[in-house]
Motif scaffolding. Structure first.
Motif, PDB file in Angstrom:
ATOM      1  N   TYR B  32       0.863  -1.162   0.000  1.00 49.28           N
ATOM      2  CA  TYR B  32       0.000   0.000   0.000  1.00 49.28           C
ATOM      3  C   TYR B  32       0.910   1.226   0.000  1.00 49.28           C
ATOM      4  O   TYR B  32       1.985   1.202   0.595  1.00 49.28           O
ATOM      5  N   PHE B  34       1.306   5.587   0.448  1.00 48.12           N
ATOM      6  CA  PHE B  34       0.741   6.724   1.154  1.00 48.12           C
ATOM      7  C   PHE B  34       1.565   7.991   0.882  1.00 48.12           C
ATOM      8  O   PHE B  34       2.767   7.912   0.633  1.00 48.12           O
ATOM      9  N   TYR B  36       2.068  11.593   3.073  1.00 51.38           N
ATOM     10  CA  TYR B  36       1.766  12.374   4.271  1.00 51.38           C
ATOM     11  C   TYR B  36       2.363  13.770   4.099  1.00 51.38           C
ATOM     12  O   TYR B  36       3.381  13.959   3.422  1.00 51.38           O
ATOM     13  N   LEU B  46      -2.284  12.571   6.855  1.00 49.24           N
ATOM     14  CA  LEU B  46      -2.462  11.770   5.651  1.00 49.24           C
ATOM     15  C   LEU B  46      -3.071  12.615   4.531  1.00 49.24           C
ATOM     16  O   LEU B  46      -4.118  13.239   4.709  1.00 49.24           O
ATOM     17  N   LYS B  49      -3.965   7.808  -0.082  1.00 46.94           N
ATOM     18  CA  LYS B  49      -3.373   6.483  -0.053  1.00 46.94           C
ATOM     19  C   LYS B  49      -3.881   5.666  -1.230  1.00 46.94           C
ATOM     20  O   LYS B  49      -5.001   5.877  -1.718  1.00 46.94           O
ATOM     21  N   LEU B  51      -4.537   1.715  -2.283  1.00 49.68           N
ATOM     22  CA  LEU B  51      -4.647   0.342  -1.798  1.00 49.68           C
ATOM     23  C   LEU B  51      -4.759  -0.626  -2.964  1.00 49.68           C
ATOM     24  O   LEU B  51      -4.048  -1.628  -3.036  1.00 49.68           O
TER      25      LEU B  51
END
Lengths: 116, 114
Positions: B32, B34, B36, B46, B49, B51
């Motif tokens: 996964y 991400f 930030y 965050l 993201k 997935l």
């Protein structure tokens, strides 16, 4: 409180001393994480709690570092015999605990530790 | 083990210009991804993201990122930046299938100038 709270915000200690850093997660969050961010680096994983137990402590650099979460809420990161290389910002995060795909980790502002 | 590379430590850009912050990852298993953001004197927040599914992911504050499996990249973009976007941006990866450990890149400092 509304977010993750870390105390103290700054800590200066002498080499060789013992320090404790505290993290208050968001109420109801079962997962709690500690990260360390050295100058010019991204956060580095230290340890992850699910409830009271450490589910993954593979990031703790050596046996001078220890963390507890006795009641499944507040956590304390403990560093014995501090060294100058331990100087960094220590970040705490919490989440609802079903994995980062399902839930978001919320970070505190960190504790800046300086070992002199 | 997985790793993340953010090649640009600093990116200066003028207000209202587009920006792309680069992120490449390395992993032998599914992950996964991400992004930030860390504003001055604030905790990490965050942005977005990835997935699975659509490779274009939209996040908060007008940011979006595109997952490119063949190039192992997850670059962050914004078509028009604002002064308030000045911050440090971190790309991160975790193991797919329920991982709880984030591996971060070294960060990119975005500086928006008038």
């Amino acid at each position: 409180g509304a977010g993750v709270s870390q105390t103290p915000s700054n800590k200066v200690t002498e080499k060789g001393k013992y320090v404790e850093l505290r993290c208050d997660p968001i109420s109801g969050h079962t997962a709690l994480y500690w990260y360390r961010q050295s100058l010019g680096q991204g956060p580095e994983f230290l340890i992850y709690f699910q409830g009271t137990g450490a589910a993954d402590d593979s990031g703790l650099p050596n046996d001078r570092f220890f963390a507890v979460r006795p009641e499944g809420s507040v956590s304390t990161l403990k560093i014995q015999r501090t060294e100058r290389g331990d100087s960094a910002v220590y970040l705490c995060a919490s989440s609802l605990g079903q994995g980062l795909a399902q839930t978001e980790a919320f970070f505190g502002q960190g504790t800046r530790l300086t070992v002199v | 083990a997985q790793s993340v590379t953010q090649l640009d430590s600093q990116v200066p850009v003028f207000e209202e210009a587009p920006v792309e912050l680069r992120c490449n990852y390395s992993s032998s298993v599914s992950v996964y991804l991400f992004w930030y953001v860390q504003y001055p004197n604030q905790g990490l927040q965050l942005l977005l993201k990835y997935l699975s599914g659509s490779t274009l992911v939209k996040g908060i504050n007008g940011f979006e990122a595109e997952f490119n499996k063949s190039q192992t990249s997850f670059h962050l973009r914004k078509p028009s930046v604002h002064i308030s976007d000045t911050a440090e941006y971190f790309c991160a990866v975790s193991l797919g299938g329920g991982g709880n450990k984030l591996t971060f890149g070294t960060g990119t400092q975005l500086k928006v100038e008038l």
